[in-house]
Design an enzyme around this catalytic site. Structure first.
Site: not given
Ligand code: G6Q
Length: 541
Positions: A205, A211, A267-268, A353, A384, A504
């Site tokens: 996003k 990462e 994001g989630r 989250e 199990h 971070k």
């Molecule tokens: C979700 C969070 C988080 C996000 C990641 C990736 O709700 O905001 O998990 O999706 O940190 O972020 P980017 O899509 O900006 O790389």
């Protein structure tokens, strides 16, 4: 109403819990209609809540709590596009991602449905070209491997759904997911991939996530090293899913190959946006639209069904019952479906989250517990492993058992075996086995305590006809809205995630220290020593 445990609705629930026995053996014996009474439907989902430690009195009081917390008004506010993510001053409108032409969802007075549909159209056209072999790599090869590089919300949803919809995937294209900054992940996922036939989807996003950008740069080098270093190859082998067109262009991806989304999609909550592009390439645009229809079915149910029969609301309220009144800190999600094996990990992010918060909307401390610890594993594997604790441990773990009436894979009676286990587990957890029953079965007296099962361990059983794209959409929307309900009751902001920031920031400082010759370390003595040990080893390499 504020989240105030001294408020009469909470008091009433607590008193009611103290004054009543919730014994499932007794309750089922007293009411032959109990299963019927406490089974609900939403879309294709049948949700049996009868094996919960509840009665009509509990549900009435929970619904009253929901009303006192203005739950219905909060649902309306979300669908209206109000900026309910108050710490970021944003609307929370993932429900608009599944809009059909003719629907209206407004952000700041502007209808966003046309934008949503136009990105879906672009995704359809692109994924059709990849699937049909019309999108060719730099050397003229058709794409056989798609590698999604993203993390968190830009990974867990599409990765979970790709596994879940295995049966609907094209056999011609393999989709792989890389998220971890550990080089092992990218290297392992690229093993055997043909660079001439590999397409990278960089899903971020912000397009700044450490990462993802690190893996994206490494992927670019991997590709260019193998295709002779010609930078023009990037346009054929990299596309982006992002809200940040400038950063996408800076990376070298043609903005024409960027699929956008919006800051009102968390994001989630985003895998039904362009973040679902690798999934659409795998299952095709029509199946993706079926999935969106599934989401929309539950959205409509959630928006318009009275709380007494509103399934996401009831699941959310039940979670509040266990978390705040009965006092269980965790809950398990146990899909009896191997294809849903990533569903617990996906729900962990969605729930923890969103609701792992300790202050209310106004910044004051919450007076009780909020989001539970969510965990789980596909049945029967979990049986199990950790079900011993579920049956006989000292902690009670409410659980959702999810199963399907029909299998996608036909191996004779094997699906019966799977479902028999689901039904048996929910029965065993609810009713257990008394010492008298164990004794009557001829067990020697010294073993009776070991072989007794206390029972009264609550489960929901969620059944759906078959794991189809539509049903997956319905399941995900069910949990999205359940999480919303709990956040509304607790009066917290379920849509920010400030708790991930501190680590971070510290990591970016430490990265510099790991690279510097003689860094001036000013952490605590433990962190300093760990960094020094790592650097000393690195010097010896
Ligand atoms: C979700 C969070 C988080 C996000 C990641 C990736 O709700 O905001 O998990 O999706 O940190 O972020 P980017 O899509 O900006 O790389």
């Amino acid at each position: 109403m504020d989240f105030d445990l001294a408020e009469p609705h909470w008091e009433e629930l607590r008193d009611y819990q103290e004054q009543n026995r919730f014994d499932l053996r007794e309750q089922f014996a007293a009411d032959p209609q109990r299963a019927v009474r406490f089974t609900y439907t939403a879309g294709d989902l049948i949700v049996d809540l009868s094996k919960h430690l509840i009665d009509e009195g509990v549900l009435t009081r929970l619904v009253a709590l929901g009303e006192a917390c203005s739950l219905e008004q909060r649902i309306a506010a979300m669908f209206r596009g109000d900026p309910i993510n108050t710490t970021e001053n944003r609307a929370v409108l993932h429900v608009a991602l599944r809009a059909q032409p003719g629907d209206t969802f407004k952000v700041d007075g502007v209808d966003v449905v046309a934008d949503v549909r136009s990105v879906l159209t672009a995704m359809r056209s692109f994924s059709d070209r990849v699937r049909q072999g019309d999108w060719l790599g730099h050397t003229g090869n058709r794409i056989r491997t798609v590698v999604n590089i993203g993390i968190g919300g830009s990974d867990l949803g599409p990765a979970m759904a790709y596994e879940a919809l295995r049966h609907y995937r094209s056999p011609d294209i393999d989709v792989r997911f890389v998220s971890n900054v550990d080089p092992a992940h990218l290297v392992a996922q690229l093993a055997g991939a043909d660079p001439e036939a590999t397409l990278f989807v960089i899903a971020s996003k912000t397009f700044t996530t450490l990462e993802t950008m690190t893996n994206a740069r490494a992927a670019k080098s991997w590709l260019l090293d193998r295709l002779g270093g010609d930078e023009s190859a990037i346009a054929k082998h990299f596309v982006a899913v992002s809200t940040n067109a400038t950063a996408v262009a800076d990376f070298g991806i043609d903005p024409a190959n960027m699929f956008g989304f919006w800051d009102w999609v968390g994001g989630r909550y985003s895998f039904d946006s362009a973040i679902g592009l690798p999934l659409m390439i795998a299952i095709g645009a029509d199946a993706f639209e079926d999935m969106l229809d599934g989401f929309r079915t539950i959205d409509r149910h959630f928006r318009s069904t009275p709380l007494e029969r509103n399934v996401p609301a009831l699941l959310g309220l039940l979670g509040v019952w266990y978390r705040n009144i009965v006092g269980h800190p965790t809950y398990a999600v146990l899909p009896y479906s191997q294809d849903l094996h990533r569903f617990p990990a996906y729900l962990q992010q969605l729930d923890m989250e969103s609701n792992g918060k300790r202050v209310r909307l106004d910044g004051s401390a919450v007076p009780g517990d909020t989001g539970p610890i969510v965990w789980g594993e596909a049945g029967t594997n979990g049986q199990h492993a950790f079900y011993q604790l579920l049956h006989q441990g000292t902690s009670v773990v409410p659980a959702d058992l999810i199963g399907f009436l029909e299998a996608n894979d036909d191996l004779g009676e094997q699906h019966d075996l799977l479902m028999a286990n689901l039904f048996a587990q929910s029965e065993a957890l609810a009713f257990g086995k008394t010492a008298a029953e164990v004794g009557a079965a001829g067990v020697s007296p010294e073993l009776i305590p070991h072989r007794t099962f206390p029972g009264n361990r609550p489960t929901s059983v969620i059944l759906a006809p078959k794991l189809t794209p539509s049903v997956l959409g319905q399941l995900v929307a069910l949990y999205e809205h359940k999480v919303f309900v709990q956040g509304a009751i607790w009066g917290i902001n379920s849509f920010d995630q400030w708790g991930v920031e501190l680590g971070k920031v510290l990591a970016s400082q430490i990265i510099e220290e790991l690279g510097a010759e003689q860094p001036d370390l000013s952490h605590d003595s433990s962190t300093n020593a760990l960094i020094e040990r790592y650097k000393a080893h690195k010097r010896r390499l």
